[in-house]
Design an enzyme around this catalytic site. Structure first.
Site, PDB file in Angstrom:
ATOM      1  N   LYS A  32       0.856  -1.195   0.000  1.00  0.00           N
ATOM      2  CA  LYS A  32       0.000   0.000   0.000  1.00  0.00           C
ATOM      3  C   LYS A  32       0.887   1.238   0.000  1.00  0.00           C
ATOM      4  CE  LYS A  32      -2.369   1.665   3.734  1.00  0.00           C
ATOM      5  NZ  LYS A  32      -2.271   3.132   3.838  1.00  0.00           N
ATOM      6  N   ASP A  59      -3.489   4.369  -1.879  1.00  0.00           N
ATOM      7  CA  ASP A  59      -4.438   4.822  -0.849  1.00  0.00           C
ATOM      8  C   ASP A  59      -4.476   6.352  -0.802  1.00  0.00           C
ATOM      9  OD1 ASP A  59      -5.958   5.057   1.472  1.00  0.00           O
ATOM     10  OD2 ASP A  59      -4.335   4.433   2.808  1.00  0.00           O
ATOM     11  N   LYS A  61      -7.564   8.165  -1.163  1.00  0.00           N
ATOM     12  CA  LYS A  61      -8.872   8.567  -0.621  1.00  0.00           C
ATOM     13  C   LYS A  61      -9.442   9.814  -1.301  1.00  0.00           C
ATOM     14  CE  LYS A  61      -7.903   6.783   4.053  1.00  0.00           C
ATOM     15  NZ  LYS A  61      -6.449   6.503   3.982  1.00  0.00           N
ATOM     16  N   ASP A  64     -14.120  14.635  -4.270  1.00  0.00           N
ATOM     17  CA  ASP A  64     -14.298  15.913  -4.974  1.00  0.00           C
ATOM     18  C   ASP A  64     -15.569  15.804  -5.808  1.00  0.00           C
ATOM     19  OD1 ASP A  64     -13.796  18.419  -6.303  1.00  0.00           O
ATOM     20  OD2 ASP A  64     -11.665  18.133  -5.958  1.00  0.00           O
ATOM     21  N   THR A 119     -11.723   5.522  10.846  1.00  0.00           N
ATOM     22  CA  THR A 119     -11.742   4.957  12.211  1.00  0.00           C
ATOM     23  C   THR A 119     -11.257   5.972  13.246  1.00  0.00           C
ATOM     24  OG1 THR A 119      -9.643   3.913  11.667  1.00  0.00           O
ATOM     25  CG2 THR A 119     -11.588   2.515  11.636  1.00  0.00           C
ATOM     26  N   ARG A 211       3.373  -1.197  10.644  1.00  0.00           N
ATOM     27  CA  ARG A 211       4.504  -1.326  11.572  1.00  0.00           C
ATOM     28  C   ARG A 211       4.813  -2.723  12.106  1.00  0.00           C
ATOM     29  NH1 ARG A 211       2.195   3.702  14.640  1.00  0.00           N
ATOM     30  NH2 ARG A 211       0.374   2.715  13.706  1.00  0.00           N
TER      31      ARG A 211
HETATM   32  O1  C5P Z   1       1.380   0.622  11.067  1.00  0.00           O
HETATM   33  P1  C5P Z   1      -0.053   0.214  11.016  1.00  0.00           P
HETATM   34  O2  C5P Z   1      -0.254  -1.287  10.901  1.00  0.00           O
HETATM   35  O3  C5P Z   1      -0.875   0.810  12.128  1.00  0.00           O
HETATM   36  O4  C5P Z   1      -0.570   0.839   9.642  1.00  0.00           O
HETATM   37  C1  C5P Z   1      -1.894   0.765   9.233  1.00  0.00           C
HETATM   38  C2  C5P Z   1      -2.080   1.436   7.915  1.00  0.00           C
HETATM   39  O5  C5P Z   1      -3.458   1.443   7.593  1.00  0.00           O
HETATM   40  C3  C5P Z   1      -1.612   2.888   7.863  1.00  0.00           C
HETATM   41  O6  C5P Z   1      -1.150   3.153   6.530  1.00  0.00           O
HETATM   42  C4  C5P Z   1      -2.881   3.659   8.156  1.00  0.00           C
HETATM   43  O7  C5P Z   1      -2.865   4.939   7.587  1.00  0.00           O
HETATM   44  C5  C5P Z   1      -3.916   2.785   7.474  1.00  0.00           C
HETATM   45  N1  C5P Z   1      -5.275   2.934   7.984  1.00  0.00           N
HETATM   46  C6  C5P Z   1      -5.625   2.722   9.311  1.00  0.00           C
HETATM   47  N2  C5P Z   1      -6.923   2.876   9.714  1.00  0.00           N
HETATM   48  C7  C5P Z   1      -7.862   3.242   8.833  1.00  0.00           C
HETATM   49  C8  C5P Z   1      -7.526   3.449   7.494  1.00  0.00           C
HETATM   50  C9  C5P Z   1      -6.220   3.300   7.100  1.00  0.00           C
HETATM   51  O8  C5P Z   1      -4.769   2.369  10.114  1.00  0.00           O
HETATM   52  N3  C5P Z   1      -9.090   3.350   9.216  1.00  0.00           N
END
Ligand code: C5P
Length: 232
Positions: A32, A59, A61, A64, A119, A211
């Site tokens: 992603k 990603d 999003k 518009d 979220t 992460r």
């Molecule tokens: O590092 P981590 O596993 O928390 O990363 C989650 C990824 O998913 C990040 O790129 C974050 O921006 C994305 N994301 C999220 N919650 C959402 C939508 C996207 O954590 N509701």
């Protein structure tokens, strides 16, 4: 397509991202690319990662007026991405226009997902700032149904919302869920998390993991563990 682990490549530069991907010598994970990397490096980063043989979820999003989103989606589609997204709050007309823009001359197009309510938005904020006074879960399901009406393939949602989205929109409608952590891992800044195994049980089609893989001492081993737990 279906049932895969998508690595969130939340890096601020091409070098960091490429150094990370170079660790994967045997497999080519689905990745992603988010706003940070895309805005820092431009469309070229998508082309280079594609050339390495990875599938890409871009990603960005979009949100518009329908005509602008349609034209922007056409540009993204020509970058040959495999998955992209927009905000369902842009309305059904905007989502329909996006799909039109994504369609390539050969009749193929990337998977298109809708973001329902972020979220990071709480029930309180949704009510006070957006004047939406329905329960958040009802809003998420309604937005998912709108996305389905427009012809989209699925939604990005919290693992806790995935079952109600599946119930309302059917099994074929994709749920792509971030917020994944290993049972013995650090939660970090995520609040509502689930394990890869639990995401599988809930019926997620794709999990987005950042992460727990990118910051692991051995990212390849962490990726393999994630695949083993989620895909089996
Ligand atoms: O590092 P981590 O596993 O928390 O990363 C989650 C990824 O998913 C990040 O790129 C974050 O921006 C994305 N994301 C999220 N919650 C959402 C939508 C996207 O954590 N509701």
């Amino acid at each position: 397509m279906g049932k895969d682990v998508i690595i969130a490549c939340d890096f601020s530069s091409k070098k960091d991202c490429m150094d990370f991907l170079a660790k994967f010598t045997e497999e080519k994970p689905f990745v992603k690319i988010g706003m940070e990397l895309f805005y820092a490096e431009g469309p070229q980063i998508v082309k280079e990662i594609k050339e390495r043989g990875h599938k890409i979820f871009l990603d960005l999003k979009l949100h518009d007026i329908p005509n602008t989103v349609k034209k922007a989606m056409s540009v993204l589609s020509n970058l040959d991405v495999d998955m992209c997204n927009l905000h369902a709050s842009g309305t059904i007309a905007m989502m329909e226009a996006a799909l039109e823009g994504l369609m390539r001359e050969d009749g193929t197009r990337p998977i298109l997902l809708a973001v329902t309510q972020l979220t990071s938005t709480s029930q309180e904020r949704m009510t006070s700032d957006l004047l939406i006074d329905r329960p958040i879960e009802e809003v998420v399901v309604k937005y998912a149904q709108n996305a389905q009406t427009a012809g989209l393939d699925g939604v990005v949602c919290s693992p806790l919302e995935a079952s109600s989205v599946k119930e309302a929109c059917g099994k074929q409608f994709y749920t792509v869920t971030p917020g994944v952590r290993f049972a013995d891992g650090d939660i970090g800044d995520q609040v509502r998390v689930t394990t890869p195994e639990k995401a599988k049980e809930i019926g997620s089609d794709y999990i987005v993991v950042g992460r727990p893989i990118t910051a692991a001492a051995d990212p390849v081993a962490a990726y393999r563990r994630c695949c083993a737990e989620f895909i089996g």
